[in-house]
Design a protein around this motif. Structure first.
Motif, short mmCIF file in Angstrom:
data_model
loop_
_atom_site.label_atom_id
_atom_site.label_comp_id
_atom_site.label_asym_id
_atom_site.label_seq_id
_atom_site.Cartn_x
_atom_site.Cartn_y
_atom_site.Cartn_z
N LYS A 274 -51.81 13.33 14.93
CA LYS A 274 -51.86 12.43 14.02
C LYS A 274 -51.16 12.21 12.93
N VAL A 275 -51.15 11.43 12.96
CA VAL A 275 -50.18 10.29 12.01
C VAL A 275 -50.97 9.65 11.15
N ARG A 276 -50.14 9.90 9.74
CA ARG A 276 -50.49 9.90 8.07
C ARG A 276 -49.46 8.45 7.81
N PHE A 277 -49.96 7.38 7.91
CA PHE A 277 -49.00 6.11 7.14
C PHE A 277 -49.95 5.22 6.73
N GLU A 278 -49.52 3.95 5.63
CA GLU A 278 -49.91 3.29 4.95
C GLU A 278 -49.25 1.43 5.26
N GLY B 61 -45.54 -1.75 7.20
CA GLY B 61 -46.08 0.35 7.24
C GLY B 61 -45.25 0.96 7.10
N ASN B 62 -45.65 1.71 6.66
CA ASN B 62 -44.90 3.51 6.04
C ASN B 62 -45.11 4.66 7.15
N ILE B 63 -44.98 5.10 7.99
CA ILE B 63 -45.36 6.56 8.42
C ILE B 63 -44.46 8.00 7.16
N LEU B 64 -45.97 7.61 6.79
CA LEU B 64 -45.73 9.87 6.02
C LEU B 64 -45.26 10.59 6.73
N GLU B 65 -46.23 10.82 7.88
CA GLU B 65 -45.96 12.28 8.09
C GLU B 65 -46.80 12.15 9.98
N LYS B 66 -46.55 13.33 10.48
CA LYS B 66 -47.18 13.14 11.67
C LYS B 66 -47.45 14.00 12.37
N VAL B 67 -47.96 14.89 12.82
CA VAL B 67 -48.28 16.44 13.29
C VAL B 67 -48.30 15.72 14.46
N SER B 68 -48.01 17.36 15.50
CA SER B 68 -48.20 17.24 17.45
C SER B 68 -49.95 18.47 16.82
N LEU B 69 -51.09 17.95 18.32
CA LEU B 69 -51.74 19.04 18.24
C LEU B 69 -51.89 19.13 18.82
N GLY B 70 -50.57 19.16 20.06
CA GLY B 70 -50.97 20.06 21.31
C GLY B 70 -51.73 18.32 22.46
N LYS B 71 -51.37 19.01 23.67
CA LYS B 71 -52.32 19.10 25.21
C LYS B 71 -52.96 19.24 24.52
N ARG B 72 -54.59 18.51 24.98
CA ARG B 72 -56.31 19.20 25.30
C ARG B 72 -57.11 17.95 26.15
N ALA B 73 -57.27 19.07 27.31
CA ALA B 73 -58.29 18.90 28.03
C ALA B 73 -59.41 17.44 27.35
N PHE B 74 -60.15 17.23 27.73
CA PHE B 74 -61.20 16.14 27.45
C PHE B 74 -62.48 16.67 28.10
N SER B 75 -63.26 16.52 26.92
CA SER B 75 -64.59 16.32 27.42
C SER B 75 -65.17 16.07 28.88
N ARG B 76 -64.85 14.79 28.96
CA ARG B 76 -65.02 14.26 30.50
C ARG B 76 -64.30 13.52 31.22
#
Length: 121
Positions: A62-66, A35-50
């Motif tokens: 978040k990563v977009r790939f083929e 596969g090929n990696i098209l783009e990657k975006v770090s969304l940061g650290k987040r707390a889980f709902s539980r």
């Protein structure tokens, strides 16, 4: 080759360089399967709902790939073996929907440009 969006969650990551190393290890699986990696975006650290598995937060990327659609199941199975990946969700990208959203963004940008343009008279 088809486009996919992957949402990766890494836990126990305190520094950005550790997150980057874990992400590169996870994305190496995509390239290993052709596969090929098209783009990657770090969304940061987040707390889980539980809490999950005694963890209460994680770093989201978040990563977009083929990738060949026949190899997606194998990729998911490989991620079960990679300790650094806490959770992963892979969704196929709908090309028609992406085209509609791009056209809507373009129309909004043109409308905003007309609104901000000086009036000649």
């Amino acid at each position: 080759m088809k486009k996919y969006d992957g949402l990766y969650i890494f836990v126990g990551v305190a520094k950005d360089d550790v997150l980057e190393a874990n992400l590169e290890k996870a994305l190496a699986e995509v390239t290993r399967l052709g596969g090929n990696i098209l783009e990657k975006v770090s969304l940061g650290k987040r707390a889980f709902s539980r809490p999950m598995k005694k963890r209460d937060s994680g770093a989201y990327v978040k990563v977009r790939f083929e990738l060949d659609p026949a190899k997606v199941e194998e990729l998911v199975n490989r991620y079960h073996l990679v300790e650094e990946v806490f959770r992963v969700q892979i969704l196929a990208v709908d090309e028609r929907r992406e085209a509609i959203l791009a056209a809507e963004r373009q129309a909004r940008a043109e409308k905003a440009a007309k609104k901000d343009a000086p009036v000649e008279g």
